[in-house]
Write a protein that holds these residues in place. Structure first.
Motif, PDB file in Angstrom:
ATOM      1  N   VAL A   1      -8.364  14.455  19.889  1.00 43.87           N
ATOM      2  CA  VAL A   1      -8.037  15.789  19.404  1.00 43.87           C
ATOM      3  C   VAL A   1      -9.282  16.345  18.727  1.00 43.87           C
ATOM      4  CG1 VAL A   1      -6.660  17.125  17.754  1.00 43.87           C
ATOM      5  CG2 VAL A   1      -5.585  15.300  19.087  1.00 43.87           C
ATOM      6  N   ILE A   2      -9.672  17.554  19.100  1.00 47.00           N
ATOM      7  CA  ILE A   2     -10.781  18.204  18.406  1.00 47.00           C
ATOM      8  C   ILE A   2     -10.192  19.133  17.350  1.00 47.00           C
ATOM      9  CG2 ILE A   2     -12.423  18.002  20.307  1.00 47.00           C
ATOM     10  CD1 ILE A   2     -11.789  20.841  21.112  1.00 47.00           C
ATOM     11  N   GLY A   3     -10.836  19.193  16.193  1.00 45.14           N
ATOM     12  CA  GLY A   3     -10.263  20.001  15.133  1.00 45.14           C
ATOM     13  C   GLY A   3     -11.281  20.392  14.095  1.00 45.14           C
ATOM     14  N   GLY A   4     -10.858  21.285  13.230  1.00 48.58           N
ATOM     15  CA  GLY A   4     -11.722  21.716  12.145  1.00 48.58           C
ATOM     16  C   GLY A   4     -11.033  22.785  11.326  1.00 48.58           C
ATOM     17  N   LYS A   5     -11.660  23.089  10.207  1.00 48.15           N
ATOM     18  CA  LYS A   5     -11.114  24.060   9.268  1.00 48.15           C
ATOM     19  C   LYS A   5     -12.122  25.182   9.058  1.00 48.15           C
ATOM     20  CE  LYS A   5      -9.110  24.212   4.594  1.00 48.15           C
ATOM     21  NZ  LYS A   5      -8.774  23.381   3.418  1.00 48.15           N
TER      22      LYS A   5
ATOM     23  N   CYS B   1      -7.033  27.647   9.736  1.00 52.60           N
ATOM     24  CA  CYS B   1      -7.620  28.933   9.302  1.00 52.60           C
ATOM     25  C   CYS B   1      -8.952  29.185  10.005  1.00 52.60           C
ATOM     26  CB  CYS B   1      -7.758  29.003   7.790  1.00 52.60           C
ATOM     27  SG  CYS B   1      -8.650  27.659   6.973  1.00 52.60           S
ATOM     28  N   PRO B   2      -8.939  29.235  11.350  1.00 55.23           N
ATOM     29  CA  PRO B   2     -10.202  29.239  12.089  1.00 55.23           C
ATOM     30  C   PRO B   2     -10.958  30.569  12.003  1.00 55.23           C
ATOM     31  CG  PRO B   2      -8.348  29.507  13.594  1.00 55.23           C
ATOM     32  CD  PRO B   2      -7.767  29.229  12.241  1.00 55.23           C
ATOM     33  N   MET B   3     -12.271  30.442  12.016  1.00 55.32           N
ATOM     34  CA  MET B   3     -13.220  31.575  11.993  1.00 55.32           C
ATOM     35  C   MET B   3     -13.559  31.904  13.449  1.00 55.32           C
ATOM     36  SD  MET B   3     -16.891  31.412  10.053  1.00 55.32           S
ATOM     37  CE  MET B   3     -18.161  32.674  10.223  1.00 55.32           C
ATOM     38  N   LEU B   4     -12.914  32.952  14.000  1.00 54.50           N
ATOM     39  CA  LEU B   4     -12.930  33.178  15.439  1.00 54.50           C
ATOM     40  C   LEU B   4     -13.622  34.459  15.884  1.00 54.50           C
ATOM     41  CD1 LEU B   4      -9.166  32.277  16.051  1.00 54.50           C
ATOM     42  CD2 LEU B   4     -11.135  30.821  16.629  1.00 54.50           C
ATOM     43  N   ASP B   5     -13.719  35.453  14.993  1.00 55.01           N
ATOM     44  CA  ASP B   5     -14.090  36.796  15.441  1.00 55.01           C
ATOM     45  C   ASP B   5     -15.197  37.366  14.567  1.00 55.01           C
ATOM     46  OD1 ASP B   5     -14.157  39.353  16.504  1.00 55.01           O
ATOM     47  OD2 ASP B   5     -11.988  39.603  16.506  1.00 55.01           O
ATOM     48  N   ASP B   6     -16.323  37.690  15.179  1.00 56.46           N
ATOM     49  CA  ASP B   6     -17.472  38.226  14.435  1.00 56.46           C
ATOM     50  C   ASP B   6     -17.354  39.720  14.165  1.00 56.46           C
ATOM     51  OD1 ASP B   6     -19.677  39.587  16.770  1.00 56.46           O
ATOM     52  OD2 ASP B   6     -17.857  38.547  17.382  1.00 56.46           O
ATOM     53  N   ARG B   7     -16.396  40.399  14.768  1.00 53.56           N
ATOM     54  CA  ARG B   7     -16.416  41.863  14.764  1.00 53.56           C
ATOM     55  C   ARG B   7     -15.823  42.499  13.508  1.00 53.56           C
ATOM     56  NH1 ARG B   7     -13.824  41.845  20.687  1.00 53.56           N
ATOM     57  NH2 ARG B   7     -12.622  40.253  19.547  1.00 53.56           N
ATOM     58  N   GLY B   8     -15.016  41.777  12.750  1.00 47.99           N
ATOM     59  CA  GLY B   8     -14.474  42.308  11.506  1.00 47.99           C
ATOM     60  C   GLY B   8     -13.609  43.535  11.672  1.00 47.99           C
ATOM     61  N   ARG B   9     -12.821  43.587  12.748  1.00 43.28           N
ATOM     62  CA  ARG B   9     -12.024  44.783  13.022  1.00 43.28           C
ATOM     63  C   ARG B   9     -10.540  44.622  12.715  1.00 43.28           C
ATOM     64  NH1 ARG B   9     -14.470  45.934  19.091  1.00 43.28           N
ATOM     65  NH2 ARG B   9     -16.578  46.560  18.441  1.00 43.28           N
TER      66      ARG B   9
ATOM     67  N   PHE C   1      -3.847  32.097   0.610  1.00 46.59           N
ATOM     68  CA  PHE C   1      -5.196  32.632   0.794  1.00 46.59           C
ATOM     69  C   PHE C   1      -6.032  31.616   1.561  1.00 46.59           C
ATOM     70  CE2 PHE C   1      -4.695  30.977  -3.598  1.00 46.59           C
ATOM     71  CZ  PHE C   1      -5.491  29.836  -3.505  1.00 46.59           C
ATOM     72  N   HIS C   2      -7.260  31.972   1.875  1.00 48.26           N
ATOM     73  CA  HIS C   2      -8.127  31.090   2.653  1.00 48.26           C
ATOM     74  C   HIS C   2      -8.461  29.830   1.853  1.00 48.26           C
ATOM     75  CE1 HIS C   2     -10.846  30.148   5.907  1.00 48.26           C
ATOM     76  NE2 HIS C   2     -11.802  29.876   5.039  1.00 48.26           N
ATOM     77  N   GLY C   3      -8.251  28.683   2.475  1.00 50.10           N
ATOM     78  CA  GLY C   3      -8.559  27.420   1.816  1.00 50.10           C
ATOM     79  C   GLY C   3      -7.570  27.028   0.742  1.00 50.10           C
ATOM     80  N   PHE C   4      -6.352  27.530   0.829  1.00 52.04           N
ATOM     81  CA  PHE C   4      -5.360  27.296  -0.231  1.00 52.04           C
ATOM     82  C   PHE C   4      -5.087  25.815  -0.448  1.00 52.04           C
ATOM     83  CE2 PHE C   4      -2.858  27.243   3.625  1.00 52.04           C
ATOM     84  CZ  PHE C   4      -1.821  26.357   3.396  1.00 52.04           C
ATOM     85  N   ASP C   5      -5.074  25.031   0.625  1.00 51.23           N
ATOM     86  CA  ASP C   5      -4.700  23.622   0.491  1.00 51.23           C
ATOM     87  C   ASP C   5      -5.762  22.814  -0.242  1.00 51.23           C
ATOM     88  OD1 ASP C   5      -6.244  24.267   2.742  1.00 51.23           O
ATOM     89  OD2 ASP C   5      -5.665  22.470   3.806  1.00 51.23           O
ATOM     90  N   SER C   6      -7.020  23.255  -0.182  1.00 50.63           N
ATOM     91  CA  SER C   6      -8.083  22.568  -0.925  1.00 50.63           C
ATOM     92  C   SER C   6      -8.033  22.910  -2.403  1.00 50.63           C
ATOM     93  CB  SER C   6      -9.454  22.935  -0.352  1.00 50.63           C
ATOM     94  OG  SER C   6      -9.579  22.489   0.985  1.00 50.63           O
ATOM     95  N   LEU C   7      -7.705  24.157  -2.719  1.00 50.64           N
ATOM     96  CA  LEU C   7      -7.703  24.593  -4.113  1.00 50.64           C
ATOM     97  C   LEU C   7      -6.406  24.235  -4.833  1.00 50.64           C
ATOM     98  CD1 LEU C   7      -9.400  28.069  -3.705  1.00 50.64           C
ATOM     99  CD2 LEU C   7     -10.341  26.072  -4.856  1.00 50.64           C
ATOM    100  N   ALA C   8      -5.326  24.077  -4.092  1.00 52.07           N
ATOM    101  CA  ALA C   8      -4.033  23.741  -4.704  1.00 52.07           C
ATOM    102  C   ALA C   8      -3.399  22.598  -3.919  1.00 52.07           C
ATOM    103  CB  ALA C   8      -3.121  24.967  -4.725  1.00 52.07           C
TER     104      ALA C   8
END
Length: 342
Positions: free
Chosen positions: A177-181, A210-218, A308-315
Motif C-alpha cells: 500500500v502506498i500512502g502519505g499525509k 488530507c492530500p495536497m493535490l491541486d496547485d491552482r488554489g481555486r 482542520f489540517h493535521g488535526f490528528d497530530s495536534l490532538a
C-alpha cells in the motif's frame, strides 16, 4: 505574475461563514506554543525551513527500534538517473520471519519540510504491530532545493527497488500500500498515476490522508479557510511555488506534479481519502474521490466534521482523532486481508 510570488488572490469564490472547529480540536490550538500559525510566504520560507531542520525530531535507528520491539534498517536504493541514492527507512515488528505486507509511506511537510524517520514512531505504533506489517518511509528530496519531478522520481525509484528486492527483505511485493499525509498524500496519489503509466510495481491501495493535490488554489474551501486553517492558501501557494518554480500554475502541468490535474483516473488502486470539513484541502480531496468513482474506481471518503489540517497530530487523544484512526485501520485491514485480532 512575478514567478517569485505565490498567487493566493487568484479569482475564486468569496465565502462567508466558516465551518466551526470541533471543540476538542479547537482546544488543542490554544495550547501555548501551538499557534497562532504564521503563514509561509516567499519572504519567510528560508527561516521556516531552517527552524524546521533545527526543531523537528529525527529519531535514530536505535530509538525507532523501541528497545527491541521493531527491527529497523536504513536501506539505499539507486536514485533517478543523475540523482543521488534514495534512502528508505524500513521497520517491522521484531521476530517476524515471513514476508510481510508493506506500507510504503511518504511524509508530509508541504514538499519543503519533514524527514523519513520522524513519522515512523506513530506508524509503527498504530499499524505495524496491530496489523503485522512493515513500514518503509521514503527520504525524498525537498523543494525548493529539488523541484518537481525530483521528489516524485525519488519515491518511484525507491518503490521499484523495493519491489525488486522484496524477497530478500522478507516483504510481500504483492501486498504494498502506498500512502502519505498532506504533501505525502499528494505524492502517493502521483506515484499511483506514475507507476500505472510506466508499468511499474502495482500497489494494492493508496492511503491519502488530507492530500495536497491541486496547485491552482481555486476550490471553495481554499478560499473559505484562508487565514483560518493551520495550513492555508498562502502557505499552500508558497509550497507549490517552491516545488514547481516557473511551472507553477502552468496550464499544461502534468498530473504527476498535481494529481488534481489528471483527466484519466482509470486503472488505479483502491483509495482511502480523508480530509477535515474545516481545512483548505477539503474540496480537492472530495473532488478526487468523486473523480475516481466517475472513472469506475474504488474510493472510500471520510470528511471529519470540524477538523482542520493535521488535526490528528495536534490532538492525538481527541474523539475525532480516534474515529479517524479506527476508520483508516479498518480500511488497511480490508485491503491487506489482515483478519481481526482474537
Amino acid at each position: 505574475m512575478d514567478p517569485a510570488q505565490p498567487s493566493p488572490a487568484r479569482s475564486g469564490p468569496t465565502p462567508g461563514a466558516v465551518p466551526p472547529f470541533d471543540s476538542e480540536l479547537r482546544a488543542a490550538l490554544t495550547v501555548p506554543g501551538d499557534g497562532p500559525w504564521e503563514p509561509i510566504t516567499p519572504d519567510n520560507l528560508a527561516a521556516v525551513l531552517e527552524r524546521d531542520r533545527a526543531t523537528r525530531s529525527r529519531p535514530a535507528l536505535a530509538e525507532l527500534g523501541a528497545d527491541g520491539l521493531f527491527d529497523v534498517a536504513e536501506l539505499r536504493a539507486p536514485g533517478p538517473p543523475g540523482a543521488p541514492e534514495v534512502t528508505l527507512v524500513s521497520a517491522r515488528p521484531a521476530g517476524t520471519a515471513g514476508p510481510l505486507p508493506v506500507l510504503y509511506y511518504m511524509h508530509g511537510g508541504g514538499m519543503v519540510m519533514g524527514n523519513a524517520p520522524s513519522v515512523l514512531p506513530k506508524l509503527l505504533r498504530d499499524w505495524a504491530l496491530p496489523l503485522g506489517l512493515a513500514v518503509v518511509s521514503v527520504e525524498y528530496r525537498l523543494a525548493p532545493g529539488t523541484r518537481y519531478p525530483g521528489p516524485l522520481e525519488d519515491c518511484y525509484a525507491g518503490l521499484v527497488w523495493l519491489a525488486a528486492h522484496a524477497a530478500g527483505l522478507r516483504l510481500d511485493a504483492e501486498r504494498v500500500v502506498i500512502g502519505g499525509k498532506s504533501a505525502g498524500g499528494g505524492l502517493a496519489a502521483a506515484l499511483a498515476l506514475l507507476t500505472r503509466d510506466r508499468g511499474g510495481p502495482v500497489p494494492i491501495g493508496q492511503l491519502l490522508l488530507c492530500p495536497m493535490l491541486d496547485d491552482r488554489g481555486r476550490t471553495f474551501s481554499s478560499h473559505q479557510m484562508a487565514g483560518v486553517d493551520t495550513w492555508d492558501r498562502t502557505s499552500n501557494a508558497t509550497a507549490w511555488q517552491a516545488l514547481l518554480g516557473e511551472r507553477y500554475g502552468a496550464p499544461d502541468l502534468p498530473p504527476y506534479a498535481a494529481p488534481a490535474r489528471a483527466t484519466d483516473l482509470s486503472g488505479l488502486p483502491p483509495a482511502y481519502i480523508d480530509v477535515g470539513s474545516a481545512e483548505t484541502f477539503r474540496d480537492e480531496g472530495v473532488a478526487y474521490a468523486d473523480a475516481l468513482w466517475r472513472a469506475g474506481g474504488r474510493a472510500e471518503l471520510h470528511v471529519w466534521p470540524g477538523a482542520f489540517h493535521g488535526f490528528d497530530s495536534l490532538a492525538p487523544l481527541a474523539a475525532l482523532t480516534r474515529d479517524a484512526h479506527e476508520a483508516r485501520t479498518r480500511w488497511l485491514r480490508r485491503i491487506l486481508g489482515v483478519p481481526e485480532a482474537g
